[in-house]
Design a protein around this motif. Structure first.
Motif, mmCIF file in Angstrom:
data_model
loop_
_atom_site.group_PDB
_atom_site.id
_atom_site.type_symbol
_atom_site.label_atom_id
_atom_site.label_comp_id
_atom_site.label_asym_id
_atom_site.label_seq_id
_atom_site.Cartn_x
_atom_site.Cartn_y
_atom_site.Cartn_z
ATOM 1 N N THR A 64 0.892 -1.191 0.166
ATOM 2 C CA THR A 64 0.010 0.099 0.201
ATOM 3 C C THR A 64 0.891 1.106 0.058
ATOM 4 O O THR A 64 2.287 1.156 0.200
ATOM 5 C CB THR A 64 -0.893 0.036 1.202
ATOM 6 O OG1 THR A 64 0.030 -0.123 2.398
ATOM 7 C CG2 THR A 64 -1.902 -1.031 1.100
ATOM 8 N N SER A 65 0.213 2.411 -0.491
ATOM 9 C CA SER A 65 1.035 3.606 -0.259
ATOM 10 C C SER A 65 1.465 3.817 0.978
ATOM 11 O O SER A 65 0.813 3.879 1.961
ATOM 12 C CB SER A 65 0.364 4.724 -0.897
ATOM 13 O OG SER A 65 -0.333 5.709 -0.032
ATOM 14 N N LYS A 100 1.375 -2.485 -5.985
ATOM 15 C CA LYS A 100 -0.198 -2.106 -6.088
ATOM 16 C C LYS A 100 -0.631 -3.237 -5.099
ATOM 17 O O LYS A 100 -0.229 -4.295 -4.917
ATOM 18 C CB LYS A 100 -0.843 -2.244 -7.327
ATOM 19 C CG LYS A 100 -0.224 -1.341 -8.286
ATOM 20 C CD LYS A 100 -1.137 -1.517 -9.740
ATOM 21 C CE LYS A 100 -0.845 -0.329 -10.526
ATOM 22 N NZ LYS A 100 -1.096 -0.531 -11.774
ATOM 23 N N ASP A 101 -1.841 -2.892 -4.438
ATOM 24 C CA ASP A 101 -2.896 -3.736 -3.812
ATOM 25 C C ASP A 101 -3.140 -5.080 -4.897
ATOM 26 O O ASP A 101 -3.509 -4.766 -6.046
ATOM 27 C CB ASP A 101 -3.960 -3.120 -3.108
ATOM 28 C CG ASP A 101 -4.547 -4.161 -2.341
ATOM 29 O OD1 ASP A 101 -5.586 -5.059 -2.809
ATOM 30 O OD2 ASP A 101 -4.281 -4.490 -0.923
ATOM 31 N N SER A 103 -5.929 -6.441 -5.261
ATOM 32 C CA SER A 103 -7.153 -6.152 -5.759
ATOM 33 C C SER A 103 -7.157 -5.044 -7.039
ATOM 34 O O SER A 103 -8.217 -5.072 -7.570
ATOM 35 C CB SER A 103 -8.055 -6.179 -4.706
ATOM 36 O OG SER A 103 -7.790 -4.850 -4.103
ATOM 37 N N THR A 104 -6.251 -4.246 -7.053
ATOM 38 C CA THR A 104 -6.314 -3.145 -7.672
ATOM 39 C C THR A 104 -5.344 -3.321 -9.068
ATOM 40 O O THR A 104 -5.260 -2.427 -9.914
ATOM 41 C CB THR A 104 -5.758 -1.841 -7.054
ATOM 42 O OG1 THR A 104 -4.285 -2.053 -6.575
ATOM 43 C CG2 THR A 104 -6.599 -1.309 -5.998
ATOM 44 N N ARG A 105 -4.709 -4.518 -9.207
ATOM 45 C CA ARG A 105 -4.069 -4.870 -10.279
ATOM 46 C C ARG A 105 -4.858 -5.076 -11.507
ATOM 47 O O ARG A 105 -5.787 -5.918 -11.591
ATOM 48 C CB ARG A 105 -2.973 -5.891 -9.930
ATOM 49 C CG ARG A 105 -2.013 -5.597 -8.986
ATOM 50 C CD ARG A 105 -1.214 -6.891 -8.930
ATOM 51 N NE ARG A 105 -0.088 -6.793 -7.691
ATOM 52 C CZ ARG A 105 0.197 -7.442 -6.891
ATOM 53 N NH1 ARG A 105 -0.349 -8.876 -6.783
ATOM 54 N NH2 ARG A 105 0.958 -7.417 -5.915
ATOM 55 N N GLY A 106 -4.476 -4.419 -12.706
ATOM 56 C CA GLY A 106 -5.103 -4.921 -13.836
ATOM 57 C C GLY A 106 -4.495 -5.972 -14.503
ATOM 58 O O GLY A 106 -3.482 -6.782 -14.287
ATOM 59 N N ASP A 109 -0.598 -5.620 -15.277
ATOM 60 C CA ASP A 109 -0.015 -5.957 -14.024
ATOM 61 C C ASP A 109 0.178 -7.603 -13.827
ATOM 62 O O ASP A 109 1.309 -8.123 -13.716
ATOM 63 C CB ASP A 109 -0.677 -5.192 -12.806
ATOM 64 C CG ASP A 109 -0.689 -3.789 -12.732
ATOM 65 O OD1 ASP A 109 0.294 -3.234 -13.366
ATOM 66 O OD2 ASP A 109 -1.563 -3.307 -12.360
#
Length: 116
Positions: A64-65, A100-101, A103-106, A109
């Motif tokens: 996470t950031s 990236k988390d 769940s947010t990877r496209g 990624d």
């Protein structure tokens, strides 16, 4: 008769010398090969360690950031992988995807992570 024996002995000595030189060359080649095997084994161990310690946890957990541990793991992984001459654009995309988390990877990624 003595001259023939001397000639035979000289031929045998020359053959022996040639055989000894061949053996020495083979020994040198074997030593080079053994060094290469040790280096490759060390490289393999280092890559396995990088995958276990950095890559797999980041693939599963992501980062996470502001997660300095995640960023440190990515930095360490990239530093190790650079020694193996991986494509620079792949390395950049890999670092971005790992930070990236999950769940947010496209799709891109995911492709980057599966290519490594």
């Amino acid at each position: 008769e003595v001259c023939k024996k001397k000639y035979d002995l000289a031929e045998i000595a020359a053959a022996f010398k040639a055989a000894r030189n061949t053996v020495n060359e083979i020994k040198l080649g074997q030593e080079d090969a053994e060094r290469d095997v040790k280096k490759k084994a060390g490289d393999r161990d280092q890559l396995e360690s990088a995958l276990t310690d950095y890559f797999r946890p980041l693939v599963v957990e992501g980062s996470t950031s502001g997660d300095t541990m995640g960023e440190e793991k990515v930095d360490n992984l990239v530093r190790i992988l650079k020694r193996f001459s991986l494509d620079e654009s792949m390395m950049s995309a890999l670092a971005t995807a790992l930070l990236k988390d999950p769940s947010t990877r496209g799709p891109f990624d995911t492709m980057v992570l599966t290519q490594l």
